[in-house]
Design a protein around this motif. Structure first.
Motif, PDB file in Angstrom:
ATOM      1  N   LYS A   8       0.824  -1.218   0.000  1.00  0.00           N
ATOM      2  CA  LYS A   8       0.000   0.000   0.000  1.00  0.00           C
ATOM      3  C   LYS A   8       0.853   1.262   0.000  1.00  0.00           C
ATOM      4  CE  LYS A   8      -3.519   0.168   2.793  1.00  0.00           C
ATOM      5  NZ  LYS A   8      -4.346   0.013   4.021  1.00  0.00           N
ATOM      6  N   SER A   9       2.115   1.149   0.386  1.00  0.00           N
ATOM      7  CA  SER A   9       2.992   2.321   0.402  1.00  0.00           C
ATOM      8  C   SER A   9       3.455   2.708  -1.003  1.00  0.00           C
ATOM      9  CB  SER A   9       4.225   2.049   1.286  1.00  0.00           C
ATOM     10  OG  SER A   9       5.108   1.114   0.675  1.00  0.00           O
ATOM     11  N   ILE A  10       3.273   1.808  -1.976  1.00  0.00           N
ATOM     12  CA  ILE A  10       3.670   2.090  -3.355  1.00  0.00           C
ATOM     13  C   ILE A  10       2.613   2.978  -4.005  1.00  0.00           C
ATOM     14  CG2 ILE A  10       4.218   1.078  -5.603  1.00  0.00           C
ATOM     15  CD1 ILE A  10       5.001  -1.493  -4.147  1.00  0.00           C
ATOM     16  N   PRO A  11       2.973   4.151  -4.528  1.00  0.00           N
ATOM     17  CA  PRO A  11       1.990   5.064  -5.125  1.00  0.00           C
ATOM     18  C   PRO A  11       1.196   4.398  -6.244  1.00  0.00           C
ATOM     19  CG  PRO A  11       4.118   6.143  -4.869  1.00  0.00           C
ATOM     20  CD  PRO A  11       4.340   4.698  -4.563  1.00  0.00           C
ATOM     21  N   GLY A  12      -0.121   4.558  -6.200  1.00  0.00           N
ATOM     22  CA  GLY A  12      -0.974   3.996  -7.241  1.00  0.00           C
ATOM     23  C   GLY A  12      -1.550   2.642  -6.898  1.00  0.00           C
ATOM     24  N   ILE A  13      -1.027   1.991  -5.854  1.00  0.00           N
ATOM     25  CA  ILE A  13      -1.542   0.682  -5.461  1.00  0.00           C
ATOM     26  C   ILE A  13      -2.545   0.868  -4.323  1.00  0.00           C
ATOM     27  CG2 ILE A  13      -0.972  -1.558  -4.430  1.00  0.00           C
ATOM     28  CD1 ILE A  13       1.478  -1.692  -6.040  1.00  0.00           C
ATOM     29  N   SER A  14      -3.805   0.620  -4.627  1.00  0.00           N
ATOM     30  CA  SER A  14      -4.876   0.766  -3.644  1.00  0.00           C
ATOM     31  C   SER A  14      -4.951  -0.468  -2.758  1.00  0.00           C
ATOM     32  CB  SER A  14      -6.213   0.951  -4.362  1.00  0.00           C
ATOM     33  OG  SER A  14      -6.526  -0.224  -5.123  1.00  0.00           O
ATOM     34  N   MET A  20      -0.413   3.350 -11.614  1.00  0.00           N
ATOM     35  CA  MET A  20       0.768   4.118 -11.215  1.00  0.00           C
ATOM     36  C   MET A  20       1.089   5.193 -12.238  1.00  0.00           C
ATOM     37  SD  MET A  20       3.166   1.035  -9.701  1.00  0.00           S
ATOM     38  CE  MET A  20       4.388   2.107  -8.927  1.00  0.00           C
ATOM     39  N   VAL A  21       0.829   4.901 -13.495  1.00  0.00           N
ATOM     40  CA  VAL A  21       1.040   5.891 -14.554  1.00  0.00           C
ATOM     41  C   VAL A  21       0.026   7.026 -14.438  1.00  0.00           C
ATOM     42  CG1 VAL A  21       0.940   6.276 -17.056  1.00  0.00           C
ATOM     43  CG2 VAL A  21       2.107   4.250 -16.149  1.00  0.00           C
ATOM     44  N   SER A  22      -1.238   6.679 -14.221  1.00  0.00           N
ATOM     45  CA  SER A  22      -2.296   7.695 -14.180  1.00  0.00           C
ATOM     46  C   SER A  22      -2.245   8.556 -12.919  1.00  0.00           C
ATOM     47  CB  SER A  22      -3.672   7.030 -14.304  1.00  0.00           C
ATOM     48  OG  SER A  22      -3.910   6.168 -13.209  1.00  0.00           O
ATOM     49  N   THR A  23      -1.752   8.015 -11.820  1.00  0.00           N
ATOM     50  CA  THR A  23      -1.704   8.783 -10.560  1.00  0.00           C
ATOM     51  C   THR A  23      -0.362   9.477 -10.346  1.00  0.00           C
ATOM     52  OG1 THR A  23      -0.982   6.822  -9.304  1.00  0.00           O
ATOM     53  CG2 THR A  23      -3.355   7.228  -9.449  1.00  0.00           C
ATOM     54  N   SER A  24       0.531   9.370 -11.309  1.00  0.00           N
ATOM     55  CA  SER A  24       1.874   9.936 -11.146  1.00  0.00           C
ATOM     56  C   SER A  24       1.864  11.458 -11.034  1.00  0.00           C
ATOM     57  CB  SER A  24       2.770   9.515 -12.314  1.00  0.00           C
ATOM     58  OG  SER A  24       2.242   9.978 -13.544  1.00  0.00           O
ATOM     59  N   ILE A  73       8.209   3.724 -11.560  1.00  0.00           N
ATOM     60  CA  ILE A  73       7.600   2.894 -12.609  1.00  0.00           C
ATOM     61  C   ILE A  73       7.074   3.786 -13.729  1.00  0.00           C
ATOM     62  CG2 ILE A  73       5.776   1.242 -13.160  1.00  0.00           C
ATOM     63  CD1 ILE A  73       8.008   0.063 -11.450  1.00  0.00           C
ATOM     64  N   ASN A  74       6.420   4.874 -13.377  1.00  0.00           N
ATOM     65  CA  ASN A  74       5.938   5.822 -14.380  1.00  0.00           C
ATOM     66  C   ASN A  74       7.106   6.481 -15.103  1.00  0.00           C
ATOM     67  OD1 ASN A  74       3.898   7.723 -15.648  1.00  0.00           O
ATOM     68  ND2 ASN A  74       5.176   9.168 -14.522  1.00  0.00           N
ATOM     69  N   ASP A  75       8.171   6.818 -14.358  1.00  0.00           N
ATOM     70  CA  ASP A  75       9.352   7.419 -14.996  1.00  0.00           C
ATOM     71  C   ASP A  75       9.893   6.499 -16.085  1.00  0.00           C
ATOM     72  OD1 ASP A  75       9.048   9.462 -13.198  1.00  0.00           O
ATOM     73  OD2 ASP A  75      10.663   8.804 -11.866  1.00  0.00           O
TER      74      ASP A  75
END
Length: 401
Positions: free
Chosen positions: A270-276, A340-344, A351-353
Motif C-alpha cells: 500500500k505504500s507504493i503510489p498507485g496501489i490501492s 501508477m502511470v495515471s496517478t503519477s 515505474i511511471n518514470d
C-alpha cells in the motif's frame, strides 16, 4: 535408504507408487477422502523420512496438500508445466499408474526441493480473490445486458451520468425503468429519492439537478414497450442483480483486507503510489508468499511474463512473454502499472518514470512497455517485502540507474 512416494492425483482417487532406492516396493490406489488419506499416512509412517511428490491438479490436489500440511508431512508439489517438461519423454504409455511411478522415479534424479508451506491465510485469500474475480466478470456481463435492454425501455436514462454505473445509477434505473414512471413524481420527491439512493453522500443541490435532468430525459425519451411488458421486469431484475454483485464485491474486499492485515506485506504494498487496498490484497492473494521465490525471474515465470526466444536458421522471432503463468496476477499487475502511470501527477513513482522514458520515442508498443514495467514493479515489490521496507521514491529512483 531413500524412500519416495509418487502420487498421481485425480478427481476422486489417487494412484500411489512407493520406490525405495529407485526400486518399486509398493503400488496402491486410494480414494481422496479421510479413509484414503489415512491409509496414505499409515504407509508414510512406515518409512523413515519419506519424500512425497505430486503434481498440482487444481482443486483436486488441494485436498491432498491440506491433509499433508495438517499432519505435518512435507512434500514437493510440481506445477503442471514443470511436470510436463520433466516427464514427457518418459510417458510412452500415459496412465495414472505410470505417472505416479515416473514422479517417484525422477525424484531420485532431480532431487526436487520440498514445497515451502505458506500460511493458510494465503490460501484463503486466493479463494476469496477468485470469488471476487468471478463477481467482477459477472458485473461486466450484467452491465452489458442492462445497457442493451435499456435501449428498448428507457434509452435516454444512460445520459443521466457521464459514467452510467454504480449503486446510485442502478437504483434509479430499478425505480424508473420506463419514462412514464418518472411523471408521477414531483421534483422534490425525485430529489429525496435520489438523495436516498446516494446513501445521503451526495448534496441536495446535486440531487435536485439530477432530478430535473431525469424529468427532461423522460419527456424526450421514446420507449418501445408498454409499462406492462416483461421487459420492465427484466430491467428491474438486472439492476437488482448489479446491486447484489456490487454488495458482494465490497463484502469480499473487506474480508480480504481483514485477512491481509495479519500479513506484514499489506502495508508494504500500500505504500507504493498507485496501489490501492483492493490491488494490494489482490496481489497478495494471487502471488502468495513471495518469500518462497528465490529470484524475481521465478516470479516472472509464475505470472507468465517471462520471455520466450525463438531462432531457427537465419530467422529470429520477436521475443514474446510466455503467458503460461497466473493470468489473474498478470492482469492485476498490468492494472497496477496503469494506475501508477495515471496517478503519477499526484504521487511520483519510478515505474511511471520508466514507462514515460520508454514510451517516447519508441518502436515498442505500449503493451510491451507495460509488460517491461510490470517486471520492474515485481522487482520493487520483491525487494520491499524481503527487506520489510516501505516505498521511497528517491531510493527507487537512484536504484534504477
Amino acid at each position: 535408504m531413500r524412500t519416495v512416494f509418487g502420487i498421481d492425483v485425480s478427481k476422486s482417487t489417487s494412484n500411489v507408487c512407493v520406490l525405495v532406492d529407485s526400486n518399486k516396493v509398493s503400488e496402491f490406489k486410494i480414494d481422496n477422502d479421510l479413509i484414503g488419506f489415512g491409509r496414505l499416512e499409515s504407509a508414510l509412517n512406515s518409512f523413515v523420512d519419506p519424500e512425497v511428490i505430486f503434481e498440482a491438479t487444481g482443486v483436486y490436489s488441494r485436498r491432498l496438500a491440506y491433509f499433508l500440511q495438517t499432519h505435518h508431512l512435507s512434500y514437493a508439489q510440481l506445477n503442471p508445466l514443470q511436470a510436463s517438461k520433466e516427464m514427457d519423454g518418459l510417458r510412452k504409455n500415459k496412465t495414472d499408474k505410470n505417472d505416479a511411478f515416473h514422479l517417484a522415479e525422477t525424484q531420485f534424479i532431480l532431487n526436487r526441493e520440498k514445497t515451502r508451506l505458506q500460511d493458510p491465510i494465503y490460501s484463503e485469500l486466493k479463494d476469496e480473490s477468485r470469488f471476487y474475480q468471478e463477481q467482477v466478470n459477472d458485473l461486466v456481463q450484467e452491465k452489458n445486458r442492462l445497457h442493451r435492454i435499456l435501449q428498448i425501455s428507457f434509452p435516454d436514462i444512460t445520459q443521466l451520468f457521464s459514467n452510467p454505473s454504480g449503486p446510485m445509477y442502478w437504483n434509479i434505473v430499478k425505480t424508473f425503468p420506463i419514462p412514464s414512471m418518472v411523471d408521477v413524481y414531483s421534483i422534490e420527491q425525485l430529489t429525496e429519492m435520489i438523495h436516498e439512493f446516494s446513501g445521503n453522500n451526495v448534496g441536495v443541490r446535486t440531487c435536485t439537478n439530477l432530478a430535473k435532468k431525469l424529468v427532461n430525459l423522460s419527456k424526450t425519451a421514446v420507449s418501445s414497450v408498454s409499462i406492462d411488458s416483461l421487459v420492465i421486469e427484466q430491467v428491474k431484475h438486472l439492476a437488482t442483480r448489479l446491486l447484489e454483485i456490487s454488495q458482494w464485491e465490497n463484502k469480499i474486499i473487506k474480508s480480504m483486507e481483514k485477512l491481509a492485515k495479519k500479513l506484514p506485506e499489506l502495508e508494504v504494498l500500500k505504500s507504493i503510489p498507485g496501489i490501492s487496498t483492493v490491488t494490494a490484497v489482490s496481489l497478495i492473494a494471487e502471488l502468495g508468499d513471495i518469500r518462497r521465490f528465490r529470484t524475481t525471474n521465478q516470479i516472472n515465470a509464475f505470472v507468465g511474463i517471462d520471455l520466450r526466444h525463438y531462432e531457427f536458421g537465419n530467422y529470429t522471432a520477436s521475443d514474446r512473454i510466455s503467458k503460461r503463468g497466473n493470468p489473474y496476477a498478470r492482469k492485476i499487475l498490468y492494472q497496477a502499472v496503469m494506475a501508477m502511470v495515471s496517478t503519477s501527477r499526484y504521487q511520483s513513482n519510478h515505474i511511471n518514470d520508466y514507462y514515460q522514458k520508454k514510451k517516447q520515442p519508441s518502436q515498442h508498443g505500449t503493451k510491451k512497455i507495460a509488460v517491461a514495467a510490470m517486471g520492474r514493479l515485481i522487482r520493487t515489490i520483491y525487494h520491499l517485502v524481503m527487506k520489510n521496507e516501505t516505498y521511497d521514491y528517491e531510493i527507487a529512483s537512484l536504484a534504477r540507474h
